[in-house]
Design an enzyme around this catalytic site. Structure first.
Site, PDB file in Angstrom:
ATOM      1  N   TRP A  26       0.873  -1.081  -0.019  1.00 25.57           N
ATOM      2  CA  TRP A  26       0.160   0.090  -0.177  1.00 25.57           C
ATOM      3  C   TRP A  26       0.722   1.291   0.126  1.00 25.57           C
ATOM      4  O   TRP A  26       0.276   2.416  -0.046  1.00 25.57           O
ATOM      5  CB  TRP A  26      -0.968   0.054   1.084  1.00 25.57           C
ATOM      6  CG  TRP A  26      -0.403  -0.149   2.609  1.00 25.57           C
ATOM      7  CD1 TRP A  26       0.405   0.646   3.418  1.00 25.57           C
ATOM      8  CD2 TRP A  26      -0.149  -1.378   3.184  1.00 25.57           C
ATOM      9  NE1 TRP A  26       0.700   0.057   4.399  1.00 25.57           N
ATOM     10  CE2 TRP A  26       0.351  -1.041   4.194  1.00 25.57           C
ATOM     11  CE3 TRP A  26      -0.654  -2.756   2.960  1.00 25.57           C
ATOM     12  CZ2 TRP A  26       0.635  -2.067   5.331  1.00 25.57           C
ATOM     13  CZ3 TRP A  26      -0.280  -3.826   3.780  1.00 25.57           C
ATOM     14  CH2 TRP A  26       0.310  -3.581   4.861  1.00 25.57           C
ATOM     15  N   GLU A  50      -3.771   0.824   7.472  1.00 24.04           N
ATOM     16  CA  GLU A  50      -3.349   1.282   8.761  1.00 24.04           C
ATOM     17  C   GLU A  50      -4.631   0.983   9.848  1.00 24.04           C
ATOM     18  O   GLU A  50      -4.338   0.981  11.188  1.00 24.04           O
ATOM     19  CB  GLU A  50      -3.449   2.947   8.748  1.00 24.04           C
ATOM     20  CG  GLU A  50      -2.449   3.334   7.969  1.00 24.04           C
ATOM     21  CD  GLU A  50      -0.883   3.150   8.610  1.00 24.04           C
ATOM     22  OE1 GLU A  50      -1.033   2.986   9.687  1.00 24.04           O
ATOM     23  OE2 GLU A  50       0.127   3.110   7.638  1.00 24.04           O
ATOM     24  N   GLN A  55      -2.536  -2.384  16.529  1.00 27.92           N
ATOM     25  CA  GLN A  55      -2.100  -3.448  17.460  1.00 27.92           C
ATOM     26  C   GLN A  55      -2.082  -4.965  16.900  1.00 27.92           C
ATOM     27  O   GLN A  55      -2.342  -5.863  17.515  1.00 27.92           O
ATOM     28  CB  GLN A  55      -3.514  -3.649  18.580  1.00 27.92           C
ATOM     29  CG  GLN A  55      -3.726  -2.403  19.477  1.00 27.92           C
ATOM     30  CD  GLN A  55      -4.875  -2.464  20.248  1.00 27.92           C
ATOM     31  OE1 GLN A  55      -5.940  -2.939  19.938  1.00 27.92           O
ATOM     32  NE2 GLN A  55      -4.755  -2.166  21.654  1.00 27.92           N
ATOM     33  N   THR A  56      -1.636  -4.628  15.664  1.00 28.51           N
ATOM     34  CA  THR A  56      -1.510  -5.775  14.735  1.00 28.51           C
ATOM     35  C   THR A  56      -0.172  -5.921  13.847  1.00 28.51           C
ATOM     36  O   THR A  56       0.083  -4.827  13.488  1.00 28.51           O
ATOM     37  CB  THR A  56      -2.584  -6.457  13.912  1.00 28.51           C
ATOM     38  OG1 THR A  56      -3.825  -6.390  14.687  1.00 28.51           O
ATOM     39  CG2 THR A  56      -2.374  -7.627  13.112  1.00 28.51           C
TER      40      THR A  56
END
Length: 375
Positions: A26, A50, A55-56
């Protein structure tokens, strides 16, 4: 700080040109080329990515993002998608409220297009903050990544790098204003997209939580934590709070035809809108079979015969740990009613893959399929 900041920017960007993560899809043009400084990217893929990255980790997000872009390639497709399909695409990524808010954000963007003189997409942090589920760091990352405009970020990786850079004596969350100031002061105004990505890459690949590779760090000579001899001591953490533990009794209820009863959670909360096998918390001193019978009576107005255990599994969330004790059940009486859920449904076991379930339920489904196959 001005002279040192210029040196830090130069050193970080030189490191990033050689060692950074340049294959993030992206952050490239449709033909695969990297954008030139100041060249805008399509904000939609950036927006989706985004939100997924909240949190990943990047490695986890990549396959989900690619599948998402195949199914919902433009903002209009997301805004027009059914929530069920959006949650099914998100299944396994966790924090499902992100998916619901992403869809609502798409609808909001389309509805507000006529009010924005700049067109469909906001080009300021404030514009992105108006969307559901978008915080300051996510907004800054979108603005810098999509438009190459100067907007600072402060995710976990960045906070760790900055905390070590200045050997901050307390938890970063307690002095957010100082860390935002530091992130903004260091930001390269000429290459904000590259600088923010370089800062995140530094935290993800060099300045890691454990065993940071200080010998490969472009900021080693400036790092106060390294000079102190123990960079792993930073960032300083808050005292850990005890995480509550609960036992959940779960019933996999089948009727005479072999169908399985599932219910859809209410739209609020961590797992809102997902489907699950019914059940609830075990009371102190209560046998698990009694828990299942009581919960199904209270939540679905049905009576069941609790049979053998199917599986026991544990699952940890950020705020609690759960143990699911799952039993096969036979439906005896009562028409299932959604007393504590959106809806209930009898489905064939082969149809379960068509419904979005929380991660823990995937193991229950696999155990059920194995039991059916074994006869």
């Amino acid at each position: 700080m001005q002279a040192e900041g210029a040196a830090l920017r130069r050193q970080l960007l030189e490191w990033w040109e050689r060692h950074g993560r340049h294959d993030i899809p992206w952050k490239r043009l449709p033909d695969g080329r990297p954008p030139a400084p100041g060249e805008a990217l399509d904000p939609y893929p950036v927006y989706v990515a985004e939100v997924m990255l909240q949190q990943t980790q990047l490695a986890v997000v990549l396959p989900y993002w690619r599948r998402w872009m195949e199914r919902l390639p433009v903002l209009e497709a997301l805004a027009g998608a059914d929530e069920h399909d959006v949650l099914l695409l998100w299944q396994g990524l966790g924090y499902y409220a992100r998916a619901r808010r992403l869809r609502l954000g798409a609808i909001q963007l389309l509805e507000g297009r006529a009010e924005r003189q700049s067109g469909l997409w906001p080009r300021t942090v404030e514009g992105w903050l108006a969307l559901p589920g978008i915080g300051r760091s996510t907004a800054g990352s979108i603005v810098a990544s999509a438009f190459d405009l100067p907007a600072p970020i402060l995710d976990g990786n960045v906070a760790r790098v900055l905390s070590r850079l200045i050997a901050h004596p307390g938890p970063p969350k307690r002095q957010q204003a100082r860390f935002w100031w530091l992130s903004e002061s260091l930001l390269d105004p000429q290459r904000p997209r590259a600088f923010n990505q370089a800062l995140m890459d530094l935290g993800a690949t060099i300045c890691t939580p454990r065993r940071p590779a200080c010998g490969s760090c472009p900021w080693q000579d400036h790092c106060a934590a390294y000079a102190a001899g123990d960079p792993g001591r930073f960032p300083v953490k808050d005292t850990a709070r005890a995480v509550p533990f609960q036992v959940i009794g779960v019933g996999v209820v089948r009727d005479e035809g072999g169908r399985v009863l599932i219910d859809q959670r209410l739209p609020e909360g961590l797992l809102g809108g997902l489907w699950e096998f019914p059940g609830g918390k075990q009371e102190p001193g209560e046998p698990i079979a009694a828990t299942i019978r009581r919960e199904l009576r209270e939540e679905l107005a049905i009576e069941v015969e609790v049979g053998e255990e199917l599986i026991t599994l544990e699952h940890a969330y950020s705020h609690k740990r759960l143990r699911f004790v799952v039993h096969l059940c036979r439906w005896r009486s009562g028409e299932p009613q959604p007393l504590a859920s959106q809806q209930v449904r009898w489905v064939e076991p082969t149809e379960l893959a068509s419904y979005p379930f929380p991660a823990a339920n995937a193991r229950i489904i696999a155990a059920l399929q194995d039991r059916i196959a074994a006869g």
